[in-house]
Design a protein around this motif. Sequence first.
Motif, PDB file in Angstrom:
ATOM      1  N   UNK A   1       0.870  -1.249   0.182  1.00  0.00           N
ATOM      2  CA  UNK A   1      -0.070  -0.180  -0.067  1.00  0.00           C
ATOM      3  C   UNK A   1       0.830   1.169   0.051  1.00  0.00           C
ATOM      4  N   UNK A   2       0.934   1.896  -1.107  1.00  0.00           N
ATOM      5  CA  UNK A   2       1.698   2.974  -1.198  1.00  0.00           C
ATOM      6  C   UNK A   2       2.831   3.050  -2.118  1.00  0.00           C
ATOM      7  N   UNK A   3       3.231   4.136  -2.723  1.00  0.00           N
ATOM      8  CA  UNK A   3       4.107   3.899  -3.960  1.00  0.00           C
ATOM      9  C   UNK A   3       5.285   4.764  -3.582  1.00  0.00           C
ATOM     10  N   UNK A   4       6.681   4.377  -3.751  1.00  0.00           N
ATOM     11  CA  UNK A   4       7.807   5.293  -3.695  1.00  0.00           C
ATOM     12  C   UNK A   4       8.249   5.977  -4.816  1.00  0.00           C
ATOM     13  N   UNK A   5       7.516   5.631  -6.054  1.00  0.00           N
ATOM     14  CA  UNK A   5       7.895   6.058  -7.281  1.00  0.00           C
ATOM     15  C   UNK A   5       6.734   6.045  -8.177  1.00  0.00           C
ATOM     16  N   UNK A   6       5.761   7.194  -8.262  1.00  0.00           N
ATOM     17  CA  UNK A   6       4.658   7.022  -8.888  1.00  0.00           C
ATOM     18  C   UNK A   6       4.819   7.033 -10.702  1.00  0.00           C
ATOM     19  N   UNK A   7       5.901   7.476 -11.042  1.00  0.00           N
ATOM     20  CA  UNK A   7       6.060   7.567 -12.463  1.00  0.00           C
ATOM     21  C   UNK A   7       6.056   6.145 -12.936  1.00  0.00           C
ATOM     22  N   UNK A   8       7.283   5.419 -12.206  1.00  0.00           N
ATOM     23  CA  UNK A   8       7.690   3.966 -12.465  1.00  0.00           C
ATOM     24  C   UNK A   8       6.714   3.004 -11.785  1.00  0.00           C
ATOM     25  N   UNK A   9       5.901   3.494 -11.006  1.00  0.00           N
ATOM     26  CA  UNK A   9       4.759   2.690 -10.300  1.00  0.00           C
ATOM     27  C   UNK A   9       5.512   1.734  -9.136  1.00  0.00           C
ATOM     28  N   UNK A  10       6.483   2.276  -8.591  1.00  0.00           N
ATOM     29  CA  UNK A  10       7.152   1.296  -7.769  1.00  0.00           C
ATOM     30  C   UNK A  10       6.690   1.114  -6.282  1.00  0.00           C
ATOM     31  N   UNK A  11       6.415   0.228  -5.853  1.00  0.00           N
ATOM     32  CA  UNK A  11       5.834   0.052  -4.579  1.00  0.00           C
ATOM     33  C   UNK A  11       6.626   0.796  -3.342  1.00  0.00           C
ATOM     34  N   UNK A  12       6.342   1.331  -2.144  1.00  0.00           N
ATOM     35  CA  UNK A  12       6.733   1.856  -1.274  1.00  0.00           C
ATOM     36  C   UNK A  12       7.471   0.647  -0.191  1.00  0.00           C
ATOM     37  N   UNK A  13       6.751  -0.528  -0.167  1.00  0.00           N
ATOM     38  CA  UNK A  13       6.926  -1.583   0.682  1.00  0.00           C
ATOM     39  C   UNK A  13       7.051  -3.032  -0.087  1.00  0.00           C
ATOM     40  N   UNK A  14       7.735  -3.837   0.681  1.00  0.00           N
ATOM     41  CA  UNK A  14       7.732  -5.278   0.115  1.00  0.00           C
ATOM     42  C   UNK A  14       6.194  -5.820   0.571  1.00  0.00           C
ATOM     43  N   UNK A  15       6.163  -6.983  -0.030  1.00  0.00           N
ATOM     44  CA  UNK A  15       4.690  -7.585   0.226  1.00  0.00           C
ATOM     45  C   UNK A  15       4.779  -9.209   0.095  1.00  0.00           C
ATOM     46  N   UNK A  16       3.782  -9.913   0.786  1.00  0.00           N
ATOM     47  CA  UNK A  16       3.937 -11.353   0.675  1.00  0.00           C
ATOM     48  C   UNK A  16       2.367 -11.795   0.227  1.00  0.00           C
TER      49      UNK A  16
END
Length: 320
Positions: A17-32
């Motif tokens: 939940x949350x993006x660290x880079x909106x242009x490249x759509x990179x997630x702010x956190x890891x996930x399982x």
Amino acid sequence: MQAAARAQPNIALIKYWGKRDTARNLPAVGSISVTLADLYTDMTVELEDGRGEDSLTVNDVAAPDLLPRVSLCLDSVLGDGRPAAVVRSSSNFPIAAGLASSASAFAALVVAATEAGARDFSQEELANLAGRTSGSAARSLFGGIVELHNDHDRVRIDTLLAAEDWPLRVVIAVTEPGRKAVSSGEAMEISRKTSPHYQRWLADQAYDLTVARDAVAARDFNRLGQIAEHNCLKMHTLMWASQPPMVYWNEATLACLYTVRDLQAAASPVFFTVDAGPQVKVICLDENEAAVRDALASTPGVSDVLVSGLGEGARPVTVS
Ligand code: PMV
């Protein structure tokens, strides 16, 4: 040239939940997450000669509103000078209703486009291409229980367990089959900009991932359930505290959580998770699947119950 692919949705136990880079759509956190077996999207991509307009049908109905994201995804796989594509998508479950249909759709799309365009990408590269359009789609390239890591400007996916190594069951209570009003991408940005809990969410995620990873390795169902429920409720808490508030739940969502608490009180190994939608996903073991299904089906407001095991990642299939 025409090619087809099939992919299943995945359900996150530790959420993105949350993006660290909106242009490249990179997630702010890891996930399982767990990749499902029995819900799926089939995607056919037919590349035409010349550069006309792309077209898209979803379950045989033209879907121009969904076309821009599909075209962008095709650009990232095939390059800007690519031929126009006729894209046909069909899913055996409700779409855009919080059942991870964008994950299965974009995972299947990158595989079908790669095959149709005779490109050669590794599964990891395909995950990164799918993730540019839908962050959770990266996980559907892989089967079983997977972890998504952030690695500089890319994501990396590890398989924690293959589907057959821990045959969990996922029972989904559908409480509202219609489309959700606010997309997860939009809601994430509202949370990032306005929720007082957002920084704490980011700070705590590494701990939740470690607990869940260890629980999966030990096949410790109760430990996994506790951390998954906690992580899910934290994600919804930060959404509820956003401005404007993002409340995806309805009365039946909450009623299902009480149903799960009743099952747990009766010593059933079972836990819930809820994504950006009002449906409740309940994880259980084979032996108590029937009891969980019956309990959810008789919960007020539940319109349908879907059941799935864990399955494999996105792959090419023969065009029918
Ligand atoms: O990939 P998106 O943009 O559909 O976002 C998915 C967000 C959640 O489903 C709520 C969580 C997750 O990790 O799948």
